[in-house]
Enzyme design. Structure first.
Site, PDB file in Angstrom:
ATOM      1  N   SER A  17      15.083  22.053 -15.398  1.00  9.77           N
ATOM      2  CA  SER A  17      13.923  22.920 -15.583  1.00  9.77           C
ATOM      3  C   SER A  17      14.401  24.262 -16.103  1.00  9.77           C
ATOM      4  CB  SER A  17      13.208  23.110 -14.235  1.00  9.77           C
ATOM      5  OG  SER A  17      12.458  24.316 -14.258  1.00  9.77           O
ATOM      6  N   HIS A  22       0.840  -1.225   0.000  1.00 11.98           N
ATOM      7  CA  HIS A  22       0.000   0.000   0.000  1.00 11.98           C
ATOM      8  C   HIS A  22       0.865   1.262   0.000  1.00 11.98           C
ATOM      9  CE1 HIS A  22      -3.276  -2.756   1.380  1.00 11.98           C
ATOM     10  NE2 HIS A  22      -2.278  -3.282   2.060  1.00 11.98           N
ATOM     11  N   LYS A  33      16.356  22.055 -10.164  1.00  9.65           N
ATOM     12  CA  LYS A  33      15.634  20.845 -10.557  1.00  9.65           C
ATOM     13  C   LYS A  33      16.452  19.871 -11.380  1.00  9.65           C
ATOM     14  CE  LYS A  33      11.363  20.522 -10.885  1.00  9.65           C
ATOM     15  NZ  LYS A  33      10.300  19.777 -10.254  1.00  9.65           N
ATOM     16  N   GLU A  79       9.464   9.142 -16.397  1.00 10.56           N
ATOM     17  CA  GLU A  79       8.061   9.548 -16.562  1.00 10.56           C
ATOM     18  C   GLU A  79       7.523   9.128 -17.935  1.00 10.56           C
ATOM     19  OE1 GLU A  79       7.346  13.707 -14.709  1.00 10.56           O
ATOM     20  OE2 GLU A  79       9.478  13.565 -15.140  1.00 10.56           O
TER      21      GLU A  79
END
Ligand code: ARG
Length: 463
Positions: free
Chosen positions: A282, A161, A288, A295
């Protein structure tokens, strides 16, 4: 209506050429040009067989086979002019062959049809993809094995979970993905073995009256045998669906792993550091470092499974034998294959380059009362309590630790005994995460010795 003349490959009975919209919906050359080398290999095998069987002259076959190599080299060089009026790769190649070798070209299409031709070409193409997926999966598995070997005994939290469950080892976690990608590999191999039958010679649907040798063309093209039923051979696209099915499951596995990498590389987790080579920055936030490859891999299953669904829907309800609907098979498979190969290569690169942060993994492994099960097991093993009672007592100690803001090993013996009077000092020996993972020696369990045995089995399997 255009005033074009009728199609030179099949226009005998037509007085007028097709409407521009008809040509646009009908033509597949825009995408099936990717089948060029398979089409030419199939035609070369067919021509050789026709000559061997005395169906065409040896001289014609030789001229055709040579001419096809010229056409192939033109396509490879990029100088070939594809024509939508000629619909597809099969008629583009044959029309050019006629320009190159003259009248002999007209004998190539004896005893075959575009229906067995396209089934053959497409099977050869999909077979190459199954082989490519095989190689890419093996490379990824080797990259995971290398990660598992480095950290076979590094402790980390195991989750259910996405809540801390029990400590596991880094190697154990990597080996879970080895099992998944190993099943993908075996699915690709199963599919290849099942699909490797040649449709060539099924002709339009019923076979042919010419004395062809289907064994000969099957062998020349590396097929195990000719497909046994000509109606089935021209209308079967199971091989493409099996590839898409195996690709979908594989893409789903890649997506799950990618999701873990996204989470693990975040500032909150810091379980892994992805290399600069597989990260992006970024344009506004200088600090970043984004896991874009992970992704995108996480997302690829969308279009790959989409292709699987699309082709299932194309094939659903089609009567025997060939229907033009089936021309819609190719773009789906091309797109799925391209994206699967890209995702596998990107994951392979990411795994090879990534560093697991041992200290951070170990710190996280001890938090979240991850050894609560070990405490409950101790109450069962040493005090002889029923597991349900042990579970309840441990639960009350977790609540106590939570209230105090400490971990289980930080409770005093007196506090332990407040939950059950018979608890002794010995209980603290099972509350450490190292002890916890070392104790899980059951087959397939997280103990480093078990993980090393898994690694050894896989290394032997891969050779
Ligand atoms: N371009 C067609 C396809 O991809 C080739 C087969 C055409 N056969 C036919 N009978 N029109 O399916």
């Amino acid at each position: 209506m255009t005033n074009k003349t009728s199609n030179k490959m099949w226009g005998g009975r037509f007085a007028a050429g097709p409407d521009a919209i008809m040509e646009a919906i009908n033509a597949s050359i825009g995408f099936d040009k990717r089948l060029a080398s398979q089409d030419i290999a199939g035609s070369r095998a067919h021509a050789a067989m026709l000559a061997a069987q005395g169906i065409i002259e040896t001289n014609d076959a030789e001229v055709i086979r040579e001419g096809l190599l010229t056409v192939l080299s033109e396509i490879e060089a990029g100088s070939f002019e594809f024509s939508a009026a000629l619909e597809d790769i099969h008629m583009n190649v044959e029309a050019r062959l006629k320009e190159v070798v003259g009248e002999s070209a007209g004998r190539l299409h004896t005893a075959r049809s575009r229906n067995d031709q396209v089934a053959t070409d497409f099977k050869l193409w999909v077979r190459d993809q199954l082989d490519a997926a095989d190689g890419a999966l093996e490379a990824l598995i080797r990259a995971l094995l290398a990660q598992a070997e480095v950290g076979a005994d590094w402790v980390m939290p195991g989750f259910t979970h996405l809540q801390t469950a029990q400590p596991v080892t880094w190697g154990h976690h990597m080996m879970a993905y080895v099992e998944m990608f190993g099943r993908d590999l075996s699915r690709m191999r199963d599919a290849r073995a099942r699909m490797n039958e040649s449709p060539l010679g099924a002709a339009a649907l019923a076979g042919t009256s010419f004395p062809i040798d289907r064994e000969m063309t099957a062998q020349a093209l590396g097929f195990g045998r000719p497909a046994a039923n000509s109606l089935d051979a021209v209308s079967d696209r199971d091989f493409a669906l099996e590839f898409l099915g195996a690709a979908s499951i594989c893409a789903m596995h890649l997506s799950r792993f990618a999701e873990e990498l996204v989470i693990w590389s975040s500032a909150q987790f810091r379980f892994v550091t992805l290399s600069d080579r597989f990260s992006t920055g970024s344009s506004i936030m200088p600090q970043k470092k984004n896991p874009d490859a992970a992704e995108l891999i996480r997302a690829k299953v969308g279009r790959i499974f989409g292709a699987n669904v699309a082709l299932m829907m194309v094939m659903k309800g089609l009567p025997l034998a060939y229907s033009k609907d089936m021309q819609e098979d190719k773009e789906q498979v091309f797109d799925a294959a391209d994206n699967l190969m890209l995702a596998l290569a990107a994951m392979d690169g990411m795994v090879r380059d990534m560093t697991a942060n041992r200290t951070q993994l170990a710190a996280a492994a001890g938090s979240g009362f991850s050894t609560a099960t070990d405490l409950a097991d101790w109450l069962v093993r040493v005090l002889g309590l029923p597991f349900r009672d042990a579970h309840h007592i441990t639960g009350s100690l977790v609540a106590l630790a939570e209230k105090k803001g400490c971990d289980l090993p930080d409770l005093t013996l007196e506090e332990m005994q407040s939950a059950h009077a018979d608890i002794t000092d010995d209980v603290f020996s099972v509350l450490g995460v190292e002890n916890s993972v070392n104790s899980r020696m059951s087959y397939g369990g997280t103990a480093p010795a078990q993980v090393r045995a898994q690694i050894a089995r896989w290394k032997e399997k891969l050779g």
